[in-house]
Design a protein around this motif. Structure first.
Motif, PDB file in Angstrom:
ATOM      1  N   UNK B 154       0.811  -1.218   0.000  1.00  0.00           N
ATOM      2  CA  UNK B 154       0.000   0.000   0.000  1.00  0.00           C
ATOM      3  C   UNK B 154       0.847   1.271   0.000  1.00  0.00           C
ATOM      4  N   UNK B 155       2.146   1.153   0.320  1.00  0.00           N
ATOM      5  CA  UNK B 155       2.989   2.350   0.374  1.00  0.00           C
ATOM      6  C   UNK B 155       3.741   2.499  -0.948  1.00  0.00           C
ATOM      7  N   UNK B 156       3.461   3.573  -1.706  1.00  0.00           N
ATOM      8  CA  UNK B 156       4.138   3.757  -2.999  1.00  0.00           C
ATOM      9  C   UNK B 156       5.658   3.640  -2.909  1.00  0.00           C
ATOM     10  N   UNK B 157       6.239   4.052  -1.791  1.00  0.00           N
ATOM     11  CA  UNK B 157       7.700   4.016  -1.667  1.00  0.00           C
ATOM     12  C   UNK B 157       8.247   2.592  -1.804  1.00  0.00           C
ATOM     13  N   UNK B 158       7.411   1.593  -1.476  1.00  0.00           N
ATOM     14  CA  UNK B 158       7.863   0.202  -1.595  1.00  0.00           C
ATOM     15  C   UNK B 158       8.156  -0.184  -3.039  1.00  0.00           C
ATOM     16  N   UNK B 159       7.613   0.590  -3.977  1.00  0.00           N
ATOM     17  CA  UNK B 159       7.829   0.267  -5.398  1.00  0.00           C
ATOM     18  C   UNK B 159       9.302   0.381  -5.768  1.00  0.00           C
ATOM     19  N   UNK B 160      10.036   1.244  -5.074  1.00  0.00           N
ATOM     20  CA  UNK B 160      11.438   1.455  -5.451  1.00  0.00           C
ATOM     21  C   UNK B 160      12.260   0.170  -5.343  1.00  0.00           C
ATOM     22  N   UNK B 161      12.136  -0.532  -4.231  1.00  0.00           N
ATOM     23  CA  UNK B 161      12.891  -1.780  -4.066  1.00  0.00           C
ATOM     24  C   UNK B 161      12.314  -2.873  -4.960  1.00  0.00           C
ATOM     25  N   UNK B 162      10.987  -2.863  -5.059  1.00  0.00           N
ATOM     26  CA  UNK B 162      10.296  -3.880  -5.847  1.00  0.00           C
ATOM     27  C   UNK B 162      10.823  -3.963  -7.277  1.00  0.00           C
ATOM     28  N   UNK B 185       0.856  -6.555  -5.753  1.00  0.00           N
ATOM     29  CA  UNK B 185      -0.243  -5.637  -6.087  1.00  0.00           C
ATOM     30  C   UNK B 185      -0.266  -4.489  -5.087  1.00  0.00           C
ATOM     31  N   UNK B 186      -0.319  -3.286  -5.604  1.00  0.00           N
ATOM     32  CA  UNK B 186      -0.598  -2.125  -4.751  1.00  0.00           C
ATOM     33  C   UNK B 186      -2.110  -1.950  -4.754  1.00  0.00           C
ATOM     34  N   UNK B 187      -2.706  -1.853  -3.581  1.00  0.00           N
ATOM     35  CA  UNK B 187      -4.165  -1.752  -3.503  1.00  0.00           C
ATOM     36  C   UNK B 187      -4.583  -0.503  -2.726  1.00  0.00           C
ATOM     37  N   UNK B 188      -5.838  -0.133  -2.907  1.00  0.00           N
ATOM     38  CA  UNK B 188      -6.457   0.963  -2.154  1.00  0.00           C
ATOM     39  C   UNK B 188      -5.709   2.279  -2.288  1.00  0.00           C
ATOM     40  N   UNK B 189      -5.146   2.536  -3.459  1.00  0.00           N
ATOM     41  CA  UNK B 189      -4.425   3.798  -3.653  1.00  0.00           C
ATOM     42  C   UNK B 189      -5.410   4.882  -4.068  1.00  0.00           C
ATOM     43  N   UNK B 190      -5.227   6.086  -3.561  1.00  0.00           N
ATOM     44  CA  UNK B 190      -5.980   7.211  -4.111  1.00  0.00           C
ATOM     45  C   UNK B 190      -5.177   7.761  -5.301  1.00  0.00           C
TER      46      UNK B 190
END
Lengths: 306, 376
Positions: B154-162, B185-190
């Motif tokens: 759910x935290x966009x910042x996690x995408x960097x390592x991903x 999957x990133x979920x519940x993002x505004x």
């Protein structure tokens, strides 16, 4: 709105090169004083060329996560950010004294406060001391202990050696360590002979580099005799010729480096509230950011000098 | 994840905050995706493509507006945002706001949600509370997998390592290489969180896509980009000898093909000279040669400084073809996929080892032929 943009080298080959940059950005983001904290890289994305267009804020504080003034801070970064009218004179620096200068960037309607690199800020001396504390596990480290600050040397850029000497002198003046020396990889006094420069048994060695790579994880440990082969790692401390050497890689991975980034922006006029105190406090028990540390594998594939 | 019942209720009701905002904005006038609201001497006017009401009192405006909840909700969601134009345009593009009417779009949102593609990302748009949007992001290859069965983030910042490594664990130096890892999957993002997540997966792509849409993309072609280089890259400009651009065609074919990078190459040799190879079909543009291209071009500048010469190698026809097969396998990234015992495949390891055993001498030279006769 004000944004902090950290610009760093990054790497095409080493996945860990960006980790300290991201970690410092996160620390600063949590302090909550900038509306945005972004990162841009020479070798990764977003590139220096395109990082400013990813920023919403009109006021942008750009701080290079580099050790010294030189080719990158004076030529590459201003050119790639398209700072209009950039002129080295604007920094009015003696080689280590650049603070900031303000420009417009040609491709975005933003005011860019272009700051000096983290490596030459006075607060970097505190990060070096903090690294000595974290590598020895002793918050009072100093008495009976020597400190070596290690830099690349003048091979490419004389300001690189100046930055190392600046911090060695400042820390020496703190009267905290028994002895303090600036050592270099490619000129005298050389880090290969580290034990010859100190009387004390314990020597803390802190390389003034922003990220771990070939130099900090392969060259320096082998040159100092910590290990025959960097791939097998080394002890901390390591026994070398009757001395105990405490060595743990690039100082830029120390969490307190985030403080220097904030201080650079604050010096350039950013409103940082009490973030400096907060970051200093919060990073006290964190130590090394990222996975660097003594992980000898972290260094493969650095692209020094490009 | 999407439950049509509650979703239908959420977007079919107009709430008081929306109506209050509508009434106060009416005096200034509202024009949004077919909704037009105004206030004149004879009262309020409320117009949709299907209905026109004029001379309304405030309470009549409220009740008329409540009967067109999707138009009101759509205006409330998109036109009252203080988010940047870039982000707003991107989020509206995802749900086809410029092409589909409000009823079409809201029916799709309520029925099954809307999905869009951005590089290898699949982005699902679902109705959130009070007409807002909730976004889910997955690898397109995971489009049929329920987000709950993937690693939920759910935290966009996690995408960097991903996105640092591909599914084989290899470092991805180019964020837009078509090697995005799967299984998350990133979920519940505004909206802002979605845009930030996309920014970390494909940096600056939204900004450049938007500039292009506005007709403002600042493309820097090969020549000017290489002229700009300094330091160890300064040598690249010497590769352009005013003898055409075939060498740059080869660079683009090697590095910028859709099989290598999902950006659509918009840079050419120079302002007047297009390259002979296709720029690709990516949704987001590439505005100048990237650092990988520049770094590779430096190496090629040095290698291409050599003159070709004639060598004589003794090979069977199959051996010649096997060498071609091996180059193809490496160039297409297929060498790792060739099965251990598939000795029918020329780039199979045993086949390559046999060729080496037979045709290389003890110094590793093909057919014992010296690379440089003069150095013998």
């Amino acid at each position: 709105m004000q944004a902090l943009v950290i610009v760093a080298h990054g790497s095409h080959l080493n996945p860990d090169a960006s980790t300290p940059t991201y970690d410092h950005a996160d620390t600063i983001r949590e302090a909550g004083v900038f509306d945005e904290v972004r990162t841009g890289f020479w070798k990764e994305e977003p590139s220096f060329r395109e990082v400013l267009r990813t920023v919403e804020s009109d006021e942008v504080y750009v701080v290079p996560l580099f050790i010294s003034e030189g080719y990158f801070t004076e030529e590459v970064i201003p050119r790639e950010l398209r700072l209009e009218g950039w002129d080295l004179e604007a920094w009015d620096s003696d080689g280590t004294s650049a603070t900031h200068a303000t420009f417009e960037a040609a491709d975005v309607e933003k005011t860019v406060h272009y700051c000096g690199p983290v490596g030459t800020h006075d607060a970097m001396s505190d990060v070096i001391v903090r690294r000595a504390e974290s590598v020895t596990g002793d918050p009072e480290v100093g008495e009976g202990v020597a400190l070596a600050v290690v830099g690349h040397g003048t091979e490419r850029n004389e300001n690189s050696a100046k930055a190392v000497e600046l911090h060695a002198d400042r820390i020496d003046a703190m009267d905290r360590f028994e002895e303090v020396e600036a050592l270099f990889m490619d000129e005298d006094p050389e880090v290969d002979d580290v034990t010859e420069f100190f009387e004390t048994e314990d020597i803390v060695v802190v390389p003034l580099f922003v990220a771990d790579g070939y130099h900090t994880q392969e060259d320096i440990p082998e040159d100092m005799g910590l290990t025959e082969d960097y791939r097998t790692g080394w002890e901390t401390p390591a026994e070398v010729e009757g001395h105990r050497i405490w060595y743990a890689g690039a100082v830029g991975t120390e969490a307190l480096t985030a403080d220097v980034l904030i201080e650079r922006a604050a010096d350039a006029g950013a409103d940082v509230g009490d973030a400096i105190e907060e970051v200093r406090r919060k990073t006290r028990n964190v130590g090394t950011a990222g996975d660097a540390g003594t992980d000898a594998d972290a260094g493969a594939g650095a692209e020094a000098g490009d | 994840m999407r439950t049509p019942g509650p979703a239908r209720r959420r977007v079919t009701d107009v709430n008081d905050a929306q109506l209050d905002a509508l009434v106060s904005a009416a005096a200034e006038g509202i024009e949004c995706d077919g909704l037009s609201v105004g206030h004149t001497g004879d009262g309020y006017r409320f117009e949709t493509p299907d209905d026109t009401h004029t001379g309304l009192s405030e309470s009549e405006l409220r009740s008329v507006a409540a009967e067109s909840p999707w138009f009101v909700s759509n205006w409330y969601h998109w036109d009252r945002s203080d988010r940047p134009d870039t982000e707003r345009a991107f989020l509206r593009w995802l749900e086809g706001a410029e092409e589909r009417s409000v009823p079409e779009r809201y029916e799709a949102l309520v029925e099954s949600g809307i999905d869009a593609s951005w590089g290898q990302l699949r982005i699902d748009v679902a109705p959130g509370d009070d007409g807002t949007r909730l976004y889910t992001v997955r690898h397109e290859a995971d489009g049929d997998v329920a987000p709950a069965e993937l690693d939920v983030l759910t935290d966009p910042l996690d995408a960097r390592e991903l996105v640092k490594h591909d599914d084989r664990g290899r470092y991805r130096p180019l964020k837009t290489a078509p090697t995005l890892p799967t299984g998350w999957a990133f979920v519940d993002l505004d909206g802002p969180a979605l845009a930030e997540t996309v920014e970390y997966v494909y940096p600056a792509t939204i900004a450049n896509w938007y500039l292009e849409r506005q007709g403002d993309l600042d493309v820097n072609h090969w020549r000017e980009t290489m002229e700009r280089q300094s330091g160890i890259y300064g040598v690249i400009k010497t590769w352009d000898r005013g003898e055409g651009h075939e060498h740059v065609d080869w660079v683009a074919e090697a590095c910028c093909d859709d099989s290598q990078c999902l950006k659509r190459r918009e840079w050419e040799y120079d302002d007047d000279t297009d390259l002979a190879v296709d720029g690709g079909d990516g949704v987001f543009p590439c505005r100048e040669p990237c650092s990988l291209v520049v770094t590779a071009a430096r190496k090629w500048t040095k290698l291409e400084g050599e003159r070709s010469r004639t060598y004589e190698f003794e090979l069977t026809p199959s051996e010649k073809e096997q060498i071609e097969t091996i180059v193809d396998a490496v160039a297409d990234g297929e060498a790792d996929d060739i099965r251990e015992a598939d000795i029918y495949e020329g780039a199979n390891r045993y086949r390559a080892r046999f060729l080496r055993a037979k045709r290389f001498d003890e110094e590793g030279r093909l057919c014992g032929v010296a690379t440089d006769e003069n150095a013998e």
